[in-house]
Design an enzyme around this catalytic site. Sequence first.
Site, PDB file in Angstrom:
ATOM      1  N   ASP A 289      -0.245  -1.919  -7.958  1.00  0.00           N
ATOM      2  CA  ASP A 289       0.790  -1.033  -8.487  1.00  0.00           C
ATOM      3  C   ASP A 289       0.422  -0.739  -9.951  1.00  0.00           C
ATOM      4  O   ASP A 289      -0.506  -1.338 -10.511  1.00  0.00           O
ATOM      5  CB  ASP A 289       2.197  -1.646  -8.353  1.00  0.00           C
ATOM      6  CG  ASP A 289       3.277  -0.546  -8.404  1.00  0.00           C
ATOM      7  OD1 ASP A 289       2.964   0.578  -8.844  1.00  0.00           O
ATOM      8  OD2 ASP A 289       4.425  -0.810  -8.022  1.00  0.00           O
TER       9      ASP A 289
HETATM   10  C1  NOJ Z   1       5.060   2.351  -9.751  1.00  0.00           C
HETATM   11  C2  NOJ Z   1       5.867   2.195  -8.495  1.00  0.00           C
HETATM   12  O1  NOJ Z   1       6.296   0.864  -8.361  1.00  0.00           O
HETATM   13  C3  NOJ Z   1       5.123   2.592  -7.246  1.00  0.00           C
HETATM   14  O2  NOJ Z   1       6.001   2.559  -6.167  1.00  0.00           O
HETATM   15  C4  NOJ Z   1       4.488   3.948  -7.417  1.00  0.00           C
HETATM   16  O3  NOJ Z   1       3.837   4.334  -6.238  1.00  0.00           O
HETATM   17  C5  NOJ Z   1       3.530   3.886  -8.583  1.00  0.00           C
HETATM   18  N1  NOJ Z   1       4.267   3.562  -9.793  1.00  0.00           N
HETATM   19  C6  NOJ Z   1       2.751   5.184  -8.782  1.00  0.00           C
HETATM   20  O4  NOJ Z   1       3.542   6.142  -9.337  1.00  0.00           O
END
Ligand code: NOJ
Length: 731
Positions: A289
């Site tokens: 993430d």
């Molecule tokens: C953080 C989020 O937790 C995740 O769900 C998302 O896909 C990513 N950012 C990318 O934007």
Amino acid sequence: MRKLFFISMLFLISVSVSAKTKQPLYKDKNAPTEKRINDLLKRMTLEEKVLQTNQWTYGKNANANNIEASKKAVRPEIGSLIYRSISPIYRNEIMKKAMEESRLGIPILMGFDVIHGYRTVYPIPLAQACSWNRDLVSAACAVAAKESRLSGVDWTFSPMIDVARDARWGRVSEGYGEDTYANSEFCVASVKGYQGKNLSDQTSIAACLKHYVGYSLSEGGRDYHYSDVSPQTLWETFMPPYEAGVKAGVATLMSGFNDMSGIPASANPYTLTEILKKRWKHDGFVVSDWASVEQQINQGFAKDKKQATYNAFMAGVEMDMVDNNYLETLQQLVEEKKIPMKSIDEAVRRILRIKFRLGLFDQPYVMELPEKERYYKPQYMEVAAKMAEESYVLLKNKNNTLPLSKNFKQIALIGPMVHNKVDMMGSWEAQGVTDVVETIYQGFEKEYNGSAVLNYAKGCDFEGEDESGIEEAIKVAEKSDIIIACIGEKKDWSGENASRSTIALPAIQEKLIAALKKTGKPLVLVFSSGRPIELVRLEPNADAILAIWQPGIAGGTPLAGILSGRLNPSGKLAITFPLTTGQIPTYYNMRQSARPKQGKYQDISTEPLYWFGHGLSYTSYSYGKVTLSATKITKTEKLIAEVEVTNTGAMDGKEIALWYISDPVASITRPMKELKYFEKKELKAGEKTIFRFEIDPMRDLSFPDSDGKRRLEVGDFYLTIYGQKVKFELL
Ligand code: NOJ
């Protein structure tokens, strides 16, 4: 010696050049993928390999001033970009840079958060789950995939399948509710929708299961916080949806932000390698993430970037989202022999495999169609509207307040949601355009088309103390036959980093409803939200209550259609509505306590307001007696359960059969009941149908131990469906 060198060079050339085309083998689209990858890996330098393991973000818009600078900054060898523009032309330009300016011409994988629609934004995942319609979820994801791919996006970071039982956590809106089986089923439905028959089709995109794993159990419902997940809970509650998605062929997974029981989810060799790669044999890749590799430093699991890279990479995270940790430290770790080259090759192989499967090597560019040929096709809008309709849940309908009487000629539409567009969208609107949203008011205008007068007052805002609008709202209510009060949450009250200490709506909205109730007019409460809401003070003031979640761009007409009685509500809750925030966590499949009659709350009822599975209809269904094909079965036999259901009301409808199993005594205690199957069927007024559940003992009666091994134990079981409980025995 020179001769030997010459011979080996010749060998190298001969293995890597396709006989027919004289081009490098990895560029030969007829060669088997794994051979193409082998060939490419042999040609890549360590630096090129490391670049493949990195993802950057790129392109807020296609503004000419932006393009050149940001294009220049992108390394043509980068593995992936989070592609934020909607322009296929822009994507093709950046792809051209990769194909032509990098030594080997490896296409860039373009990812984006397409969570509930790309342009045609449809209801949030929590709402989708309340439709209990797998095909509709697949159809919606397929719409999103088409719009995305044609806009230059090959990969979505969806579905989120974190089973969520704490509604304070803002991300409950992004998943499919509190139940493990429901999350597994909708996970499979969405993966099928996004990925289609073939990833290389220009209508498919790669899906990504997230956030692997245990993220939703963050303490206090606070996003990014520690999650204490016991091995038993991990296997029982959180892993099954991931396993189902992997079996369904998902291309990628995203590792979570959370520190899970002392090991950050983005650095956990057990879940990422032992289970995902070795036991489940997933052959795609894992992306971290956003900066979750580096965040191990905050979590106290790595002292610096280098250690963070080591931990995450060796645990099984192949791609680093955005924080440049891998870019800055992976090469050095290999040169210092801390990370073996074969691990790098294995990681890059997985990333390349998905690029090959998406057909990016053979067709790196996308069609450059104008927007009107990409978005809002009538069939896309139909799916969005249908999904909204089927996701709405009628929670209360005292004295059949709904559907609205045809005699009502003055309808009061009151509240901050009536003309609202922005909050109908939900927290991940992707590339949605707010102007396009059909409001509640517009839905009513279309529905009534002059046959009733619509009286509007805002009454109050979503929050704050300003009560000045309430008086006007009362006047509007007084001159009307019925009040439709439209309140709820703003879209950014749920979603990422949007935790709330209470799931109650701000007091001003409750005041508005209490004031409207005093007019004595019948009151229908329509609320939009990204989570279950504490309705304890609102419910007594409402004659009917409809949850519409965040329906996206096409929710107005279905809402008005349901209220007018043209459509019959069919949604059922995929998440329990606690009576108050203090009841959290409350979910249907809790375990029995040591003293079932005790341990109640002293100050409030221990019952939630609306259980998982609750949802009313304008028609009624009567269930016949459940029949079983046997009362005793062996572990290899199937048991068929059937029940005849009749639509006994006057209106056509859709009924959802939810089948539960209970295992009262086991070597590891079991929840009081667990959903094992569901089915939704359309039933005309007066029509009968048979709902059928084929129980497969290994699938439906076994349970995991704390390492995920399944135990199937003999003894009594119970099957439950709408109040009927039937016993059978496993021999
Ligand atoms: C953080 C989020 O937790 C995740 O769900 C998302 O896909 C990513 N950012 C990318 O934007």
